[in-house]
Design a protein around this motif. Structure first.
Motif, PDB file in Angstrom:
ATOM      1  N   ASP A   1     -13.930  -6.738   2.184  1.00  0.00           N
ATOM      2  CA  ASP A   1     -13.072  -7.646   2.937  1.00  0.00           C
ATOM      3  C   ASP A   1     -13.763  -8.209   4.181  1.00  0.00           C
ATOM      4  O   ASP A   1     -14.559  -7.547   4.842  1.00  0.00           O
ATOM      5  CB  ASP A   1     -11.788  -6.935   3.341  1.00  0.00           C
ATOM      6  CG  ASP A   1     -10.741  -7.920   3.834  1.00  0.00           C
ATOM      7  OD1 ASP A   1     -10.220  -8.677   3.005  1.00  0.00           O
ATOM      8  OD2 ASP A   1     -10.486  -7.949   5.054  1.00  0.00           O
TER       9      ASP A   1
ATOM     10  N   ASP B   1     -10.440  -7.881  -1.491  1.00  0.00           N
ATOM     11  CA  ASP B   1     -10.058  -7.379  -0.158  1.00  0.00           C
ATOM     12  C   ASP B   1     -10.294  -5.876  -0.074  1.00  0.00           C
ATOM     13  O   ASP B   1      -9.491  -5.142   0.518  1.00  0.00           O
ATOM     14  CB  ASP B   1      -8.575  -7.674   0.138  1.00  0.00           C
ATOM     15  CG  ASP B   1      -8.239  -9.149  -0.044  1.00  0.00           C
ATOM     16  OD1 ASP B   1      -9.147  -9.981   0.116  1.00  0.00           O
ATOM     17  OD2 ASP B   1      -7.075  -9.456  -0.359  1.00  0.00           O
TER      18      ASP B   1
ATOM     19  N   GLU C   1     -17.252 -10.786   1.722  1.00  0.00           N
ATOM     20  CA  GLU C   1     -16.370 -11.951   1.893  1.00  0.00           C
ATOM     21  C   GLU C   1     -16.372 -12.451   3.334  1.00  0.00           C
ATOM     22  O   GLU C   1     -16.513 -11.669   4.272  1.00  0.00           O
ATOM     23  CB  GLU C   1     -14.912 -11.561   1.607  1.00  0.00           C
ATOM     24  CG  GLU C   1     -14.580 -11.121   0.213  1.00  0.00           C
ATOM     25  CD  GLU C   1     -13.053 -11.020   0.047  1.00  0.00           C
ATOM     26  OE1 GLU C   1     -12.459 -10.068   0.557  1.00  0.00           O
ATOM     27  OE2 GLU C   1     -12.485 -11.924  -0.585  1.00  0.00           O
TER      28      GLU C   1
HETATM   29 MG    MG Z   1      -9.815 -11.482   1.587  1.00  0.00          MG
END
Ligand code: MG
Ligand code: C2E
Ligand code: MG
Ligand code: MG
Length: 293
Positions: free
Chosen positions: A204, A182, A238
């Motif tokens: 993230d 993240d 991500e």
């Molecule tokens: Mg995440």
């Protein structure tokens, strides 16, 4: 309790608050039984490499198949497990399950399988002395070489400092990869890169969502790629949900992508299908108008 002691109602009742609190506490209480009766599962989501067309890694994600509630999200029960301390035992079970699965894939699929398994590690696990020894034992028992394992930690976990940072150095010494999860959403993101041994930044989803529009998110995603390249780190984007996002990320130098576009987290991913999705993406983009992304 305060109300009983003073005779005054000090808490404003709210149905959401009450439900949330009781469900959190109740989940915590049911977790012991869940562990003992095998209600937890691990699912795996591919992380693809656009350069080689291979599945660079899979991220291991825990699931709770609750007998009455059905599938409970880790967003709900991982914080409860951190609070009641069961994350230590649950986390070790997840780790062992994941490295054993990875060892099986290595044996059965070789290079057609994933190159690594990436396991989320919570602050509570990391801050407990002996965590690296637990990892070493899990690797030894499964026969998986350390280079096929990455530990995903959050900036917040590492920010607490002390034992967590020591544990990361010990993991690094074992040969385990370390990813900051993240990335960009926690505290002190860039400063941490000076003191913490990290080889991968997981950028993230919030910076990936708007990557196709020329706004702030795209600028941040682009800057994080510069940082990671400059420091010799890998960057994983991500939450890639569309081919358009994948193309926009690729145009900004991202080669490692993770998200629903390439595969959802499942117990037994179809790696051939994942590679086909990557091939299609790369051939479409290089086949037609190149450099136009
Ligand atoms: Mg995440
Ligand atoms: P995370 O580590 O950042 O994991 C990524 C989350 O994003 C996963 O949610 C994954 O299913 C979801 N995701 C992946 N691709 C996409 C996409 O394209 N779109 C959208 N909307 N979501 C996507 P999940 O499995 O619900 O896990 C949520 C969080 O719970 C994880 O975030 C992690 O912080 C925690 N968690 C999950 N499994 C574990 C575990 O085994 N141990 C620990 N300590 N925490 C875990
Ligand atoms: Mg993660
Ligand atoms: Mg993540």
């Amino acid at each position: 309790y305060a109300a009983k002691q003073t005779g005054e109602p000090v808490r404003v009742w709210s149905p959401e608050l009450d439900e949330h609190a009781s469900s959190h506490a109740q989940l915590g209480a049911e977790m012991r039984t869940a562990l003992d009766t095998g209600q937890f599962r691990v699912v795996y989501q591919p992380i693809v490499d656009l350069e080689t067309g291979s599945v660079a890694a899979v991220e291991a994600l825990v699931r709770w198949e609750h007998p009455e509630r059905g599938l409970v999200s880790p967003v709900q029960f991982v914080p409860a497990a951190e609070q009641n301390g069961l994350i230590v035992e649950l986390g070790e079970w997840i780790l062992r399950t994941s490295v054993e699965q990875m060892a099986r894939w290595r044996a059965e699929l070789g290079d057609a399988g994933p190159g690594r398994v990436s396991v989320n590690v919570s602050a509570r696990q990391l801050n407990r002395p002996g965590f690296a020894a637990t990892v070493a034992a899990a690797l030894a028992d499964s026969g998986l070489p350390a280079r096929h394992l990455t530990a995903e930690v959050t900036e917040t976990a590492v920010f607490e400092g002390g034992q967590a940072v020591i544990a990361l150095h010990e993991l690094r010494a074992l040969g385990v990869g370390i990813a900051l999860d993240d990335f960009g959403t926690g505290h002190s993101s860039l400063g941490l890169l000076q003191t913490v041994p990290v080889d991968t930044l997981k950028v993230d989803k919030s910076f990936v969502d708007g990557i196709t529009e020329a706004g702030r998110q795209a600028v941040i995603a682009e800057s994080l790629m510069h940082v990671s390249t400059g420091l010799g780190l890998s960057a994983v984007a991500e939450g890639v949900e569309t081919a358009e996002q994948a193309a926009a990320l690729r145009a900004r130098g991202y080669r490692l992508l993770q998200g629903y576009h390439f595969g959802r987290p499942v117990a037994d991913p179809d790696f051939d299908l994942v590679r086909t999705t990557v091939d299609l993406l790369v051939s479409q983009r290089t086949g037609s108008s190149s450099g136009n992304d």
